[in-house]
Design a protein around this motif. Structure first.
Motif, PDB file in Angstrom:
ATOM      1  N   THR A  37      -7.607  11.273  -7.753  1.00  0.00           N
ATOM      2  CA  THR A  37      -7.183  10.160  -8.596  1.00  0.00           C
ATOM      3  C   THR A  37      -8.325   9.143  -8.712  1.00  0.00           C
ATOM      4  N   THR A  38      -8.325   8.424  -9.801  1.00  0.00           N
ATOM      5  CA  THR A  38      -9.414   7.471 -10.040  1.00  0.00           C
ATOM      6  C   THR A  38      -8.845   6.089 -10.349  1.00  0.00           C
ATOM      7  N   GLU A  39      -9.742   5.154 -10.540  1.00  0.00           N
ATOM      8  CA  GLU A  39      -9.360   3.792 -10.871  1.00  0.00           C
ATOM      9  C   GLU A  39      -8.507   3.735 -12.139  1.00  0.00           C
ATOM     10  N   VAL A  40      -8.716   4.680 -13.037  1.00  0.00           N
ATOM     11  CA  VAL A  40      -7.952   4.684 -14.290  1.00  0.00           C
ATOM     12  C   VAL A  40      -6.461   4.860 -13.996  1.00  0.00           C
ATOM     13  N   GLU A  41      -6.135   5.840 -13.137  1.00  0.00           N
ATOM     14  CA  GLU A  41      -4.720   6.071 -12.786  1.00  0.00           C
ATOM     15  C   GLU A  41      -4.171   4.894 -11.979  1.00  0.00           C
ATOM     16  N   VAL A  42      -5.024   4.338 -11.135  1.00  0.00           N
ATOM     17  CA  VAL A  42      -4.595   3.184 -10.336  1.00  0.00           C
ATOM     18  C   VAL A  42      -4.213   2.024 -11.253  1.00  0.00           C
ATOM     19  N   ASN A  43      -5.048   1.749 -12.218  1.00  0.00           N
ATOM     20  CA  ASN A  43      -4.754   0.653 -13.143  1.00  0.00           C
ATOM     21  C   ASN A  43      -3.506   0.926 -13.966  1.00  0.00           C
ATOM     22  N   GLU A  44      -3.341   2.179 -14.358  1.00  0.00           N
ATOM     23  CA  GLU A  44      -2.179   2.533 -15.171  1.00  0.00           C
ATOM     24  C   GLU A  44      -0.891   2.354 -14.358  1.00  0.00           C
ATOM     25  N   LEU A  45      -0.922   2.784 -13.098  1.00  0.00           N
ATOM     26  CA  LEU A  45       0.266   2.615 -12.260  1.00  0.00           C
ATOM     27  C   LEU A  45       0.570   1.128 -12.040  1.00  0.00           C
ATOM     28  N   ALA A  46      -0.472   0.350 -11.781  1.00  0.00           N
ATOM     29  CA  ALA A  46      -0.275  -1.089 -11.583  1.00  0.00           C
ATOM     30  C   ALA A  46       0.391  -1.694 -12.818  1.00  0.00           C
ATOM     31  N   ARG A  47      -0.053  -1.256 -13.985  1.00  0.00           N
ATOM     32  CA  ARG A  47       0.505  -1.777 -15.230  1.00  0.00           C
ATOM     33  C   ARG A  47       2.000  -1.451 -15.326  1.00  0.00           C
ATOM     34  N   GLN A  48       2.340  -0.203 -14.953  1.00  0.00           N
ATOM     35  CA  GLN A  48       3.752   0.198 -15.019  1.00  0.00           C
ATOM     36  C   GLN A  48       4.614  -0.567 -14.018  1.00  0.00           C
ATOM     37  N   ILE A  99       0.854  -1.197   0.000  1.00  0.00           N
ATOM     38  CA  ILE A  99       0.000   0.000   0.000  1.00  0.00           C
ATOM     39  C   ILE A  99       0.881   1.234   0.000  1.00  0.00           C
ATOM     40  N   GLN A 100       1.895   1.202   0.854  1.00  0.00           N
ATOM     41  CA  GLN A 100       2.769   2.368   0.989  1.00  0.00           C
ATOM     42  C   GLN A 100       3.515   2.678  -0.312  1.00  0.00           C
ATOM     43  N   ILE A 101       4.120   1.680  -0.928  1.00  0.00           N
ATOM     44  CA  ILE A 101       4.861   2.007  -2.151  1.00  0.00           C
ATOM     45  C   ILE A 101       3.904   2.375  -3.279  1.00  0.00           C
ATOM     46  N   PHE A 102       2.761   1.736  -3.326  1.00  0.00           N
ATOM     47  CA  PHE A 102       1.807   2.061  -4.389  1.00  0.00           C
ATOM     48  C   PHE A 102       1.291   3.497  -4.239  1.00  0.00           C
ATOM     49  N   CYS A 103       0.856   3.835  -3.022  1.00  0.00           N
ATOM     50  CA  CYS A 103       0.262   5.162  -2.823  1.00  0.00           C
ATOM     51  C   CYS A 103       1.306   6.273  -2.945  1.00  0.00           C
ATOM     52  N   ASP A 104       2.548   6.002  -2.519  1.00  0.00           N
ATOM     53  CA  ASP A 104       3.614   6.997  -2.712  1.00  0.00           C
ATOM     54  C   ASP A 104       3.734   7.377  -4.184  1.00  0.00           C
ATOM     55  N   LYS A 105       3.772   6.366  -5.021  1.00  0.00           N
ATOM     56  CA  LYS A 105       3.942   6.627  -6.456  1.00  0.00           C
ATOM     57  C   LYS A 105       2.704   7.304  -7.040  1.00  0.00           C
ATOM     58  N   VAL A 157      12.210   0.980 -16.078  1.00  0.00           N
ATOM     59  CA  VAL A 157      12.613   1.792 -14.930  1.00  0.00           C
ATOM     60  C   VAL A 157      11.553   1.845 -13.836  1.00  0.00           C
ATOM     61  N   GLN A 158      10.279   1.883 -14.214  1.00  0.00           N
ATOM     62  CA  GLN A 158       9.208   1.981 -13.231  1.00  0.00           C
ATOM     63  C   GLN A 158       8.964   0.641 -12.527  1.00  0.00           C
ATOM     64  N   GLY A 159       9.330  -0.433 -13.218  1.00  0.00           N
ATOM     65  CA  GLY A 159       8.930  -1.759 -12.762  1.00  0.00           C
ATOM     66  C   GLY A 159       9.543  -2.160 -11.430  1.00  0.00           C
ATOM     67  N   LEU A 160       8.766  -2.895 -10.635  1.00  0.00           N
ATOM     68  CA  LEU A 160       9.282  -3.414  -9.374  1.00  0.00           C
ATOM     69  C   LEU A 160      10.227  -4.564  -9.658  1.00  0.00           C
ATOM     70  N   THR A 161      11.305  -4.640  -8.883  1.00  0.00           N
ATOM     71  CA  THR A 161      12.253  -5.738  -9.066  1.00  0.00           C
ATOM     72  C   THR A 161      11.939  -6.841  -8.055  1.00  0.00           C
ATOM     73  N   VAL A 162      12.650  -7.934  -8.184  1.00  0.00           N
ATOM     74  CA  VAL A 162      12.394  -9.095  -7.333  1.00  0.00           C
ATOM     75  C   VAL A 162      12.558  -8.744  -5.848  1.00  0.00           C
ATOM     76  N   SER A 163      13.378  -7.755  -5.541  1.00  0.00           N
ATOM     77  CA  SER A 163      13.603  -7.436  -4.127  1.00  0.00           C
ATOM     78  C   SER A 163      12.320  -6.944  -3.447  1.00  0.00           C
ATOM     79  N   ALA A 164      11.367  -6.438  -4.225  1.00  0.00           N
ATOM     80  CA  ALA A 164      10.100  -6.004  -3.623  1.00  0.00           C
ATOM     81  C   ALA A 164       9.253  -7.199  -3.202  1.00  0.00           C
ATOM     82  N   PHE A 165       9.589  -8.369  -3.735  1.00  0.00           N
ATOM     83  CA  PHE A 165       8.745  -9.539  -3.465  1.00  0.00           C
ATOM     84  C   PHE A 165       9.495 -10.668  -2.762  1.00  0.00           C
ATOM     85  N   ASP A 166      10.723 -10.410  -2.311  1.00  0.00           N
ATOM     86  CA  ASP A 166      11.490 -11.511  -1.713  1.00  0.00           C
ATOM     87  C   ASP A 166      10.814 -12.070  -0.455  1.00  0.00           C
TER      88      ASP A 166
END
Ligand SMILES: Nc1ncnc2c1ncn2[C@@H]1O[C@H](COP(=O)(O)OP(=O)(O)O)[C@@H](O)[C@H]1O
Ligand SMILES: [Mg+2]
Length: 415
Positions: free
Chosen positions: A282-293, A263-269, A299-308
Protein backbone atom coordinates in the motif's frame (compact mmCIF):
# COMPACT_ATOMS: atom_id res chain seq x y z
CA UNK A 1 -2.07 -9.28 20.30
CA UNK A 2 0.32 -6.52 19.34
CA UNK A 3 1.61 -4.36 22.12
CA UNK A 4 4.15 -1.70 21.26
CA UNK A 5 6.06 0.92 23.20
CA UNK A 6 5.13 1.47 26.84
CA UNK A 7 7.89 -0.67 28.37
CA UNK A 8 9.63 2.33 29.88
CA UNK A 9 6.34 3.42 31.34
CA UNK A 10 5.77 -0.06 32.79
CA UNK A 11 9.32 -0.25 34.15
CA UNK A 12 8.77 3.02 35.96
CA UNK A 13 5.70 1.62 37.69
CA UNK A 14 7.54 -1.56 38.70
CA UNK A 15 10.46 0.42 40.12
CA UNK A 16 8.11 2.66 42.07
CA UNK A 17 6.23 -0.30 43.55
CA UNK A 18 9.49 -2.01 44.49
CA UNK A 19 10.85 0.99 46.36
CA UNK A 20 10.48 0.75 50.12
CA UNK A 21 8.50 3.95 50.56
CA UNK A 22 6.07 3.22 47.73
CA UNK A 23 2.54 4.52 48.14
CA UNK A 24 1.45 2.93 44.91
CA UNK A 25 1.00 4.52 41.54
CA UNK A 26 -1.65 6.54 39.74
CA UNK A 27 -1.94 7.27 36.05
CA UNK A 28 -4.60 8.57 33.74
CA UNK A 29 -5.18 9.35 30.10
CA UNK A 30 -7.70 9.80 27.34
CA UNK A 31 -10.22 7.08 26.69
CA UNK A 32 -8.63 4.38 24.45
CA UNK A 33 -5.10 5.73 24.83
CA UNK A 34 -3.99 2.28 26.01
CA UNK A 35 -4.42 2.23 29.81
CA UNK A 36 -6.06 -1.19 30.15
CA UNK A 37 -3.52 -2.68 27.73
CA UNK A 38 -0.73 -1.42 29.97
CA UNK A 39 -2.34 -2.97 33.04
CA UNK A 40 -2.57 -6.36 31.33
CA UNK A 41 1.16 -6.33 30.60
CA UNK A 42 2.04 -4.81 33.95
CA UNK A 43 0.29 -7.66 35.77
CA UNK A 44 2.21 -10.27 33.78
CA UNK A 45 5.45 -8.43 34.38
CA UNK A 46 4.81 -8.23 38.15
CA UNK A 47 3.75 -11.85 38.51
CA UNK A 48 6.82 -12.99 36.59
CA UNK A 49 8.98 -11.34 39.24
CA UNK A 50 9.17 -13.25 42.55
CA UNK A 51 8.55 -10.00 44.35
CA UNK A 52 4.88 -9.47 43.54
CA UNK A 53 1.46 -11.03 43.27
CA UNK A 54 -0.73 -8.81 41.14
CA UNK A 55 -4.38 -8.94 40.12
CA UNK A 56 -7.12 -6.59 39.07
CA UNK A 57 -9.53 -5.25 41.67
CA UNK A 58 -12.86 -4.33 40.13
CA UNK A 59 -14.80 -1.30 41.29
CA UNK A 60 -17.54 -1.66 38.72
CA UNK A 61 -20.27 -2.85 41.04
CA UNK A 62 -19.41 -0.09 43.53
CA UNK A 63 -19.73 2.57 40.92
CA UNK A 64 -22.99 1.37 39.50
CA UNK A 65 -24.91 0.35 42.59
CA UNK A 66 -27.55 2.72 43.96
CA UNK A 67 -26.76 5.23 46.67
CA UNK A 68 -25.67 3.70 49.94
CA UNK A 69 -27.72 4.66 52.95
CA UNK A 70 -25.91 5.08 56.28
CA UNK A 71 -27.58 1.85 57.40
CA UNK A 72 -25.75 0.11 54.60
CA UNK A 73 -22.30 0.70 56.07
CA UNK A 74 -22.14 -2.94 57.14
CA UNK A 75 -23.00 -3.99 53.61
CA UNK A 76 -20.18 -1.82 52.26
CA UNK A 77 -17.71 -3.54 54.58
CA UNK A 78 -18.86 -7.03 53.75
CA UNK A 79 -18.76 -6.31 50.04
CA UNK A 80 -15.27 -4.87 50.25
CA UNK A 81 -13.98 -7.78 52.30
CA UNK A 82 -15.53 -10.21 49.86
CA UNK A 83 -14.17 -8.45 46.78
CA UNK A 84 -10.73 -8.21 48.32
CA UNK A 85 -10.48 -11.85 49.37
CA UNK A 86 -12.02 -13.05 46.14
CA UNK A 87 -9.50 -10.99 44.12
CA UNK A 88 -6.66 -12.55 46.09
CA UNK A 89 -8.09 -16.01 45.46
CA UNK A 90 -8.37 -15.26 41.73
CA UNK A 91 -4.79 -14.00 41.65
CA UNK A 92 -3.61 -17.32 43.11
CA UNK A 93 -5.76 -19.34 40.74
CA UNK A 94 -4.40 -17.41 37.74
CA UNK A 95 -0.86 -17.74 39.06
CA UNK A 96 -1.25 -21.52 39.31
CA UNK A 97 -2.57 -21.59 35.75
CA UNK A 98 0.25 -19.46 34.40
CA UNK A 99 3.08 -21.30 36.15
CA UNK A 100 2.04 -24.95 36.38
CA UNK A 101 4.23 -26.91 38.77
CA UNK A 102 5.26 -23.92 40.87
CA UNK A 103 4.12 -23.97 44.51
CA UNK A 104 1.22 -21.74 45.54
CA UNK A 105 0.29 -21.04 49.18
CA UNK A 106 -3.09 -22.51 50.19
CA UNK A 107 -5.90 -19.97 50.42
CA UNK A 108 -9.68 -20.02 50.50
CA UNK A 109 -12.19 -17.20 50.83
CA UNK A 110 -15.51 -16.97 52.70
CA UNK A 111 -18.70 -16.55 50.67
CA UNK A 112 -20.43 -13.19 50.39
CA UNK A 113 -23.32 -14.53 52.46
CA UNK A 114 -20.96 -15.59 55.22
CA UNK A 115 -19.40 -12.13 55.27
CA UNK A 116 -22.83 -10.48 55.33
CA UNK A 117 -23.71 -12.54 58.39
CA UNK A 118 -20.32 -11.75 59.94
CA UNK A 119 -20.56 -9.11 62.72
CA UNK A 120 -17.07 -7.89 61.87
CA UNK A 121 -16.14 -8.53 58.24
CA UNK A 122 -13.20 -6.10 58.47
CA UNK A 123 -11.58 -8.22 61.15
CA UNK A 124 -12.22 -11.43 59.25
CA UNK A 125 -10.52 -9.87 56.24
CA UNK A 126 -7.42 -9.00 58.26
CA UNK A 127 -7.28 -12.45 59.83
CA UNK A 128 -7.56 -14.19 56.50
CA UNK A 129 -4.84 -11.97 55.10
CA UNK A 130 -2.62 -12.70 58.09
CA UNK A 131 -3.14 -16.42 57.59
CA UNK A 132 -2.23 -15.97 53.96
CA UNK A 133 0.93 -14.02 54.81
CA UNK A 134 1.97 -16.79 57.18
CA UNK A 135 1.32 -19.43 54.50
CA UNK A 136 3.54 -17.38 52.16
CA UNK A 137 6.46 -17.60 54.58
CA UNK A 138 6.12 -21.39 54.34
CA UNK A 139 6.08 -21.50 50.54
CA UNK A 140 9.29 -21.31 48.48
CA UNK A 141 9.35 -18.26 46.23
CA UNK A 142 6.62 -16.55 48.25
CA UNK A 143 8.55 -15.35 51.28
CA UNK A 144 8.46 -11.69 50.29
CA UNK A 145 5.80 -11.26 47.66
CA UNK A 146 3.96 -7.98 47.81
CA UNK A 147 0.26 -7.89 46.97
CA UNK A 148 -0.54 -5.38 44.23
CA UNK A 149 -4.02 -4.55 42.98
CA UNK A 150 -4.50 -2.78 39.70
CA UNK A 151 -7.69 -0.73 39.89
CA UNK A 152 -8.80 0.06 36.37
CA UNK A 153 -11.49 2.66 35.71
CA UNK A 154 -10.93 4.15 39.16
CA UNK A 155 -12.54 7.38 37.94
CA UNK A 156 -15.88 5.53 37.54
CA UNK A 157 -16.10 6.09 41.25
CA UNK A 158 -15.75 9.82 40.67
CA UNK A 159 -18.43 9.67 37.96
CA UNK A 160 -20.72 7.96 40.46
CA UNK A 161 -19.99 10.66 43.05
CA UNK A 162 -20.75 13.40 40.51
CA UNK A 163 -23.98 11.61 39.72
CA UNK A 164 -24.81 11.67 43.41
CA UNK A 165 -24.00 15.41 43.59
CA UNK A 166 -26.59 15.98 40.87
CA UNK A 167 -29.17 13.59 42.32
CA UNK A 168 -28.76 12.30 45.90
CA UNK A 169 -30.92 9.28 45.10
CA UNK A 170 -28.37 8.02 42.62
CA UNK A 171 -24.68 7.21 42.34
CA UNK A 172 -22.31 6.96 45.29
CA UNK A 173 -22.31 9.52 48.14
CA UNK A 174 -18.99 11.34 48.78
CA UNK A 175 -18.91 9.84 52.29
CA UNK A 176 -17.96 6.54 50.68
CA UNK A 177 -14.48 7.97 50.16
CA UNK A 178 -13.95 7.95 53.94
CA UNK A 179 -14.38 4.21 53.87
CA UNK A 180 -11.86 4.06 51.03
CA UNK A 181 -9.39 6.16 53.04
CA UNK A 182 -9.60 3.66 55.89
CA UNK A 183 -8.82 0.78 53.55
CA UNK A 184 -5.83 2.64 52.07
CA UNK A 185 -4.47 3.45 55.51
CA UNK A 186 -4.59 -0.19 56.55
CA UNK A 187 -2.00 -0.83 53.83
CA UNK A 188 -3.44 -4.21 53.03
CA UNK A 189 -2.11 -3.93 49.51
CA UNK A 190 -0.34 -1.62 47.05
CA UNK A 191 -2.51 -0.17 44.34
CA UNK A 192 -1.98 1.00 40.79
CA UNK A 193 -4.98 3.20 40.20
CA UNK A 194 -5.89 4.09 36.65
CA UNK A 195 -8.59 6.25 35.15
CA UNK A 196 -9.62 8.83 32.65
CA UNK A 197 -8.59 12.46 32.58
CA UNK A 198 -10.94 13.39 35.40
CA UNK A 199 -8.35 11.78 37.73
CA UNK A 200 -6.57 15.02 38.77
CA UNK A 201 -9.90 16.59 39.76
CA UNK A 202 -10.89 13.44 41.65
CA UNK A 203 -7.62 13.38 43.60
CA UNK A 204 -7.88 17.07 44.34
CA UNK A 205 -11.42 16.89 45.66
CA UNK A 206 -10.61 13.93 47.88
CA UNK A 207 -7.04 14.86 48.75
CA UNK A 208 -7.70 14.00 52.42
CA UNK A 209 -9.15 10.61 51.60
CA UNK A 210 -6.89 9.49 48.79
CA UNK A 211 -3.19 9.44 49.51
CA UNK A 212 -1.86 12.35 47.52
CA UNK A 213 0.16 10.88 44.71
CA UNK A 214 1.30 12.73 41.65
CA UNK A 215 -0.79 11.26 38.87
CA UNK A 216 1.13 10.44 35.71
CA UNK A 217 -0.30 11.15 32.32
CA UNK A 218 -0.25 8.47 29.65
CA UNK A 219 0.06 9.92 26.15
CA UNK A 220 0.38 8.53 22.64
CA UNK A 221 3.07 6.21 21.29
CA UNK A 222 6.49 7.53 20.34
CA UNK A 223 7.06 7.58 16.56
CA UNK A 224 9.24 4.44 16.53
CA UNK A 225 6.67 2.35 18.43
CA UNK A 226 3.89 3.76 16.26
CA UNK A 227 5.84 2.71 13.18
CA UNK A 228 6.24 -0.82 14.54
CA UNK A 229 2.54 -1.05 15.38
CA UNK A 230 1.71 -0.07 11.80
CA UNK A 231 4.22 -2.28 9.97
CA UNK A 232 4.87 -5.38 12.10
CA UNK A 233 1.43 -7.04 12.08
CA UNK A 234 1.41 -7.45 8.27
CA UNK A 235 5.01 -7.93 7.18
CA UNK A 236 5.61 -10.26 4.22
CA UNK A 237 6.18 -13.64 5.92
CA UNK A 238 9.11 -14.92 3.86
CA UNK A 239 11.17 -11.75 3.69
CA UNK A 240 9.92 -9.68 6.61
CA UNK A 241 9.51 -6.78 4.23
CA UNK A 242 7.13 -3.94 5.02
CA UNK A 243 3.92 -3.69 3.03
CA UNK A 244 3.88 0.08 3.41
CA UNK A 245 5.69 1.90 0.62
CA UNK A 246 7.12 5.39 0.35
CA UNK A 247 5.66 7.86 2.78
CA UNK A 248 2.69 5.66 3.78
CA UNK A 249 3.83 5.01 7.35
CA UNK A 250 4.77 8.63 8.03
CA UNK A 251 1.40 9.68 6.69
CA UNK A 252 -0.42 7.30 9.06
CA UNK A 253 1.63 8.57 11.99
CA UNK A 254 0.72 12.11 11.03
CA UNK A 255 -2.98 11.27 10.68
CA UNK A 256 -3.21 9.39 13.99
CA UNK A 257 -0.71 11.42 16.00
CA UNK A 258 0.64 8.06 17.26
CA UNK A 259 -2.61 7.23 19.10
CA UNK A 260 -2.66 3.40 19.19
CA UNK A 261 -6.43 3.16 18.86
CA UNK A 262 -6.56 5.31 15.72
CA UNK A 263 -3.58 3.43 14.29
CA UNK A 264 -5.42 0.20 14.91
CA UNK A 265 -8.69 1.19 13.27
CA UNK A 266 -6.93 2.89 10.38
CA UNK A 267 -4.59 -0.02 9.63
CA UNK A 268 -7.39 -2.60 9.99
CA UNK A 269 -9.35 -0.87 7.26
CA UNK A 270 -6.28 -0.38 5.12
CA UNK A 271 -5.39 -4.07 5.32
CA UNK A 272 -8.99 -5.06 4.53
CA UNK A 273 -8.83 -2.89 1.46
CA UNK A 274 -5.47 -4.42 0.38
CA UNK A 275 -7.07 -7.84 0.64
CA UNK A 276 -10.18 -6.76 -1.21
CA UNK A 277 -8.24 -5.50 -4.21
CA UNK A 278 -5.58 -8.28 -3.87
CA UNK A 279 -2.71 -5.87 -3.42
CA UNK A 280 0.34 -6.95 -1.44
CA UNK A 281 1.42 -3.40 -0.70
CA UNK A 282 0.00 0.00 0.00
CA UNK A 283 1.14 3.55 -0.65
CA UNK A 284 0.41 7.08 0.47
CA UNK A 285 -2.26 7.27 -2.23
CA UNK A 286 -4.38 4.56 -0.57
CA UNK A 287 -3.68 6.07 2.84
CA UNK A 288 -4.97 9.44 1.73
CA UNK A 289 -8.00 7.90 0.08
CA UNK A 290 -8.92 5.98 3.24
CA UNK A 291 -8.46 9.10 5.37
CA UNK A 292 -10.81 10.94 3.03
CA UNK A 293 -13.45 8.23 3.37
CA UNK A 294 -13.18 8.03 7.15
CA UNK A 295 -13.80 11.71 7.77
CA UNK A 296 -16.77 12.11 5.43
CA UNK A 297 -20.31 11.24 6.35
CA UNK A 298 -21.68 8.00 4.99
CA UNK A 299 -21.22 4.33 5.74
CA UNK A 300 -17.41 4.44 5.84
CA UNK A 301 -17.28 7.59 7.92
CA UNK A 302 -16.27 7.58 11.57
CA UNK A 303 -19.00 8.66 13.96
CA UNK A 304 -18.66 10.86 17.01
CA UNK A 305 -18.21 7.79 19.22
CA UNK A 306 -14.72 7.32 17.73
CA UNK A 307 -13.74 10.72 19.09
CA UNK A 308 -15.61 10.97 22.39
CA UNK A 309 -12.37 10.45 24.30
CA UNK A 310 -11.01 13.61 22.73
CA UNK A 311 -14.18 15.65 23.09
CA UNK A 312 -14.71 15.01 26.81
CA UNK A 313 -12.46 14.27 29.78
CA UNK A 314 -14.48 11.54 31.39
CA UNK A 315 -17.99 10.21 31.34
CA UNK A 316 -19.34 11.23 27.98
CA UNK A 317 -22.93 11.40 29.23
CA UNK A 318 -22.23 13.48 32.31
CA UNK A 319 -20.19 15.99 30.41
CA UNK A 320 -22.49 16.83 27.57
CA UNK A 321 -22.27 20.57 28.15
CA UNK A 322 -18.47 20.63 28.20
CA UNK A 323 -18.41 18.24 25.30
CA UNK A 324 -20.58 20.53 23.16
CA UNK A 325 -18.38 23.50 24.06
CA UNK A 326 -15.18 21.59 23.31
CA UNK A 327 -16.66 20.55 20.01
CA UNK A 328 -17.38 24.19 19.08
CA UNK A 329 -13.84 25.29 20.03
CA UNK A 330 -12.25 22.40 18.17
CA UNK A 331 -14.40 23.10 15.14
CA UNK A 332 -13.17 26.70 15.17
CA UNK A 333 -9.56 25.50 15.35
CA UNK A 334 -10.08 22.97 12.57
CA UNK A 335 -11.62 25.54 10.29
CA UNK A 336 -8.84 28.00 10.87
CA UNK A 337 -6.02 25.54 10.39
CA UNK A 338 -6.60 25.08 6.70
CA UNK A 339 -3.55 25.98 4.67
CA UNK A 340 -3.54 25.90 0.89
CA UNK A 341 -4.87 22.66 -0.61
CA UNK A 342 -4.57 19.86 1.94
CA UNK A 343 -1.91 21.66 3.97
CA UNK A 344 -2.44 22.30 7.69
CA UNK A 345 -1.31 25.41 9.50
CA UNK A 346 -1.44 26.32 13.16
CA UNK A 347 -4.47 28.29 14.27
CA UNK A 348 -3.62 31.59 16.02
CA UNK A 349 -5.33 31.97 19.39
CA UNK A 350 -7.06 35.23 18.47
CA UNK A 351 -8.65 33.51 15.49
CA UNK A 352 -10.26 30.95 17.79
CA UNK A 353 -11.78 33.65 19.96
CA UNK A 354 -13.10 35.52 16.93
CA UNK A 355 -14.64 32.46 15.27
CA UNK A 356 -18.44 32.53 14.75
CA UNK A 357 -18.58 28.89 15.93
CA UNK A 358 -17.74 29.99 19.50
CA UNK A 359 -19.60 33.31 19.51
CA UNK A 360 -22.31 31.90 21.81
CA UNK A 361 -19.76 30.84 24.45
CA UNK A 362 -18.01 34.01 25.51
CA UNK A 363 -14.31 34.54 26.06
CA UNK A 364 -14.09 33.02 29.53
CA UNK A 365 -15.64 29.74 28.49
CA UNK A 366 -13.48 29.55 25.38
CA UNK A 367 -10.32 30.13 27.45
CA UNK A 368 -11.41 27.42 29.89
CA UNK A 369 -12.11 24.93 27.12
CA UNK A 370 -8.77 25.67 25.45
CA UNK A 371 -7.03 24.99 28.75
CA UNK A 372 -8.92 21.70 29.16
CA UNK A 373 -8.05 20.61 25.62
CA UNK A 374 -4.41 21.53 26.08
CA UNK A 375 -4.21 19.82 29.50
CA UNK A 376 -5.60 16.65 28.01
CA UNK A 377 -3.19 16.88 25.05
CA UNK A 378 -5.98 17.06 22.50
CA UNK A 379 -4.48 20.28 21.17
CA UNK A 380 -0.98 21.60 21.57
CA UNK A 381 0.78 24.89 21.14
CA UNK A 382 3.71 24.46 18.75
CA UNK A 383 6.95 25.56 20.47
CA UNK A 384 7.84 27.77 17.52
CA UNK A 385 4.40 29.42 17.64
CA UNK A 386 3.24 29.38 21.28
CA UNK A 387 0.31 31.65 20.59
CA UNK A 388 -1.35 29.19 18.22
CA UNK A 389 -3.06 25.83 18.49
CA UNK A 390 -2.98 22.63 16.52
CA UNK A 391 -5.12 19.51 16.88
CA UNK A 392 -2.79 16.57 17.51
CA UNK A 393 -4.78 13.87 15.72
CA UNK A 394 -4.95 15.05 12.13
CA UNK A 395 -7.75 12.61 11.37
CA UNK A 396 -9.82 14.30 14.07
CA UNK A 397 -9.12 17.73 12.60
CA UNK A 398 -10.25 16.55 9.18
CA UNK A 399 -13.30 14.87 10.68
CA UNK A 400 -14.31 18.07 12.46
CA UNK A 401 -14.37 19.94 9.15
CA UNK A 402 -17.13 17.62 8.00
CA UNK A 403 -18.83 17.32 11.38
CA UNK A 404 -19.73 20.67 12.90
CA UNK A 405 -21.16 20.69 16.45
CA UNK A 406 -24.78 19.47 16.37
CA UNK A 407 -26.32 22.83 17.29
CA UNK A 408 -24.24 24.64 14.71
CA UNK A 409 -26.54 26.28 12.16
CA UNK A 410 -25.39 25.27 8.71
CA UNK A 411 -24.75 27.89 6.10
CA UNK A 412 -23.35 30.49 8.47
CA UNK A 413 -20.53 32.42 6.88
CA UNK A 414 -17.75 31.08 9.04
CA UNK A 415 -15.96 28.85 6.55
N1 LIG B 1 0.72 -0.17 23.25
C1 LIG B 1 -0.20 -0.63 22.38
N2 LIG B 1 0.15 -1.38 21.32
C2 LIG B 1 -0.80 -1.83 20.47
N3 LIG B 1 -2.11 -1.59 20.57
C3 LIG B 1 -2.54 -0.85 21.60
C4 LIG B 1 -1.61 -0.33 22.56
N4 LIG B 1 -2.31 0.38 23.47
C5 LIG B 1 -3.59 0.30 23.11
N5 LIG B 1 -3.76 -0.43 22.00
C6 LIG B 1 -5.05 -0.71 21.34
O1 LIG B 1 -5.89 0.43 21.45
C7 LIG B 1 -7.20 0.08 21.91
C8 LIG B 1 -7.56 0.84 23.17
O2 LIG B 1 -6.69 0.43 24.23
P1 LIG B 1 -7.15 0.29 25.74
O3 LIG B 1 -5.99 -0.26 26.48
O4 LIG B 1 -8.44 -0.44 25.85
O5 LIG B 1 -7.38 1.82 26.10
P2 LIG B 1 -7.97 2.48 27.44
O6 LIG B 1 -7.98 1.46 28.52
O7 LIG B 1 -7.03 3.63 27.70
O8 LIG B 1 -9.34 2.99 27.08
C9 LIG B 1 -7.19 -1.42 22.11
O9 LIG B 1 -7.88 -2.01 21.04
C10 LIG B 1 -5.74 -1.83 22.10
O10 LIG B 1 -5.56 -3.06 21.48
MG1 LIG C 1 -9.62 0.85 29.62
Amino acid sequence: MMFKGRWQFINRIVETLASAKSKGYVFHGQKRVGKTSILIHLRERLNDADQFLCTNFSLSDTATRPAEQPTEAAETESLFAYRFLRALWEALRDFAGRYPGRPVPPFDHPSLDALRADPNPGMTLRERLDDFRWACTQTPGWESRQLVFTIDEFTYLYDAILENDANPARGVPPAYMKFWKGRIEQRLFSAVRVGQDTMPKFLLRFRNELISLMPERLTYLDPQSARELIEDPVRVPETGKSRYLGGAVDKIIELTGGNPYYIQIFCDKLVQEMKRVSQAETTEVEVNELARQLVHDGVQGLTVSAFDGLLAAGNFLQEQAQMAQNWAVLYAIAQNSRGGGSAVRNCPAETVYAAPAVAHLGEVAVAERLRDLEDRRVVERPPQQPDAYRIRVRLFRDWLLHNPPPDHAPGRADG
